[in-house]
Design an enzyme around this catalytic site. Structure first.
Site, short mmCIF file in Angstrom:
data_model
loop_
_atom_site.label_atom_id
_atom_site.label_comp_id
_atom_site.label_asym_id
_atom_site.label_seq_id
_atom_site.Cartn_x
_atom_site.Cartn_y
_atom_site.Cartn_z
N TYR A 137 0.80 -1.22 -0.05
CA TYR A 137 0.01 -0.14 0.07
C TYR A 137 0.94 1.11 0.04
O TYR A 137 1.49 1.42 0.93
CB TYR A 137 -0.96 -0.09 1.12
N LYS A 190 4.20 -15.57 -0.80
CA LYS A 190 4.75 -15.79 -2.16
C LYS A 190 6.20 -15.71 -2.13
O LYS A 190 6.96 -15.01 -3.01
CB LYS A 190 4.41 -14.59 -3.23
N ASP A 223 -1.09 -18.14 -4.88
CA ASP A 223 -1.92 -18.61 -5.89
C ASP A 223 -2.53 -19.84 -5.69
O ASP A 223 -3.64 -20.14 -6.04
CB ASP A 223 -0.81 -18.68 -7.32
N ASP A 247 -6.32 -8.68 1.49
CA ASP A 247 -7.52 -7.93 0.83
C ASP A 247 -8.27 -8.74 -0.26
O ASP A 247 -9.45 -8.85 -0.30
CB ASP A 247 -6.92 -6.89 0.25
N ASP A 251 -12.07 -11.05 0.04
CA ASP A 251 -13.20 -10.91 -0.76
C ASP A 251 -13.64 -12.50 -1.30
O ASP A 251 -14.64 -12.68 -1.64
CB ASP A 251 -12.84 -9.95 -1.87
#
Ligand code: ATP
Length: 362
Positions: A137, A190, A223, A247, A251
Site C-alpha cells: 500500500y 509468495k 496462488d 485484501d 473478498d
C-alpha cells in the site's frame, strides 16, 4: 446517551450507502443496549464528502482526536476513489484511521450461514488475519514521500514494505485467535518469488508458530491458496497474510462462504479498534433504501466482542453474540432478506427485523 453510559462509540457514517446502513446498525446496537444494559454512548462526526463540503477535507483532524479518545469506532464505507487529490482535501479516512490508530490487524471472518449454500460445497468458518499497516500500500510504505513513483513517463515502480515487527505482531494476533478456535493457522505468502520480503515475513511467522506448539501450522503460496479456497474453503481455520494478499483473499473467501454483502470486518490494534464492512460505498444503490446493512451490523458485533475481551466485560461479549444470532436468524428467513440476497426488504426494514430479535434477549 444511556444513563449509565461508559462505552463511547464514535460513529462515522461515510459516503453513499453509509448513512443508510449506519442508521440500521445503530438501531440494532441500541436494541442490544436496551436488552442487555451495555452502556453504549454514541458520538457522531462527519467524514468523507459531508466533511469536505463543510470543512474542505474528507478527514478533519478533529475526527482523529475523537477516534483516539473513543473506546471504539464505527466506520461506514467511504468513496475514496471519487475524492479529489490530497492537496484539495481528499484524504482516505479508512487509511488514516488504520495508520494513526495503528490498527495493524484486519480481522475478516468468512462463515457460511443457514439458507446460503457455500460455493465450495462444504461449510465454511474461517478468519483471515490481514496485516493492515504496511505491504504493497503506497501510502503506508514510506517515511517521507510515496511508495509509488515514475522515474520516467514509461516506468512505474512500487515499493512493498515488510518489517520484522509488523510480521511478528500479525502472526501473534493470528495464533492468539487460533488458540480460541480450531487451532489451525495457514500462513499465505509468495516467498518462492519474493524471497527477501516474504522470506522475512515467513521467518517471523515461523518463530511465533514455534511458541504455539498446540496450534497446527502450515504454509501456502498465494496462488495455490486462491485455488484451494474455491475447492474447499472449509478446511481452513485462521489464515494469516500480508496486506494485499489478505485484501484479495478475503473478498474471495466471503463470496465463497455466501455473499460479500454479509462480510464483516474489524481493524484492531493494541489500543483501538474500528468496525468496518468489507464492501465499498456502493454509489450505484445509494439513497434507495436497498443496501444490505448486514456486513456493518456484523462488524459492530465484532467491535463489541473486542471491547468485551479487552475490558473483561462479559455483557459486551454477550451483546456481540446476541447480535450475531439475531443477524443469522434474520438472514435465514428468505422473506426478510434485502434485494442483493433475493429478498424484498429495504435497509431500514431489515434493520428493524434484526433489532426486534434482540428485544427478547435478556
Ligand atoms: P471499493 O473499491 O470501495 O471496495 P467497489 O466499487 O469495488 O468499492 P462496492 O462499493 O463494494 O465495490 O460495490 C460493488 C457492488 O456490490 C456494487 O454493485 C454495489 O451496489 C454492491 N454492494 C456493495 N455493498 C452492498 C451492500 N451493502 N448491499 C447491497 N449491495 C452492495
Amino acid at each position: 446517551m444511556t444513563a449509565n453510559a461508559n462505552i463511547d462509540i464514535l460513529v462515522l457514517e461515510g459516503d453513499d450507502i453509509g448513512p443508510e446502513i449506519m442508521a440500521a446498525t445503530l438501531r440494532v446496537l441500541q436494541a442490544a443496549d436496551r436488552a442487555l444494559g451495555l452502556g453504549l454512548a454514541f458520538e457522531h462526526a462527519a467524514i468523507g464528502w459531508a466533511a469536505h463540503r463543510a470543512e474542505g477535507t474528507t478527514f478533519p483532524s478533529a475526527v482523529l482526536d475523537k477516534a483516539l479518545a473513543a473506546h471504539g469506532v464505527l466506520l461506514g464505507p467511504v468513496a475514496t476513489n471519487a475524492y479529489p487529490p490530497a492537496n484539495e482535501g481528499g484524504r482516505n479516512p479508512s487509511a488514516e484511521l488504520r495508520k494513526r490508530l495503528d490498527l495493524y490487524a484486519n480481522i475478516r471472518p468468512a462463515r457460511s450461514r443457514a439458507g446460503f449454500a457455500p460455493r465450495c460445497g462444504k461449510p465454511v468458518d474461517l478468519v483471515i488475519v490481514r496485516e493492515n499497516t504496511e505491504g504493497f500500500y503506497a501510502d503506508r510504505s514510506m517515511h517521507l514521500g510515496h511508495g509509488e513513483f515514475m522515474p520516467t513517463p514509461d516506468l512505474a515502480l512500487a515499493v512493498r514494505k515488510i518489517t520484522r515487527e509488523g510480521s511478528t505482531r500479525i502472526a501473534e494476533a493470528a495464533f492468539r485467535l487460533a488458540s480460541q478456535r480450531r487451532r489451525h493457522v495457514t500462513a499465505v505468502h509468495k516467498a518462492n518469488v519474493l524471497r527477501v520480503s516474504d522470506g522475512l515475513y515467513l521467518e517471523c511467522v515461523r518463530a511465533v508458530a514455534a511458541r504455539y506448539p498446540g496450534v497446527t501450522y502450515e504454509e501456502r503460496i498465494i496462488d495455490a491458496m486462491a485455488a484451494l479456497l474455491v475447492r474447499d474453503a472449509g478446511q481452513f481455520d485462521v489464515i494469516v497474510t500480508t496486506n494485499m494478499y489478505g485484501d484479495i483473499l478475503s473478498d474471495e473467501a466471503s463470496e465463497i462462504s455466501g455473499s460479500l454483502g454479509l462480510a464483516a470486518s474489524l481493524n484492531a490494534g493494541t489500543e483501538h479498534a474500528v468496525a468496518q464492512a468489507q464492501h465499498g460505498s456502493a454509489p450505484d444503490i445509494a439513497g434507495k433504501n436497498v443496501a444490505n446493512p448486514s456486513a456493518l451490523i456484523g462488524s459492530a458485533a465484532m467491535l463489541l466482542a473486542w471491547l468485551g475481551e479487552r475490558r473483561k466485560d462479559d455483557k459486551l461479549a454477550r451483546g456481540a453474540r446476541a447480535i450475531e444470532a439475531a443477524l443469522d436468524a434474520a438472514i435465514a428467513k428468505p422473506e426478510w432478506r434485502t434485494s442483493d440476497l433475493g429478498g424484498g426488504l429495504g435497509t431500514d426494514a431489515f434493520g428493524r427485523k434484526v433489532a426486534e430479535q434482540l428485544s427478547s434477549v435478556a
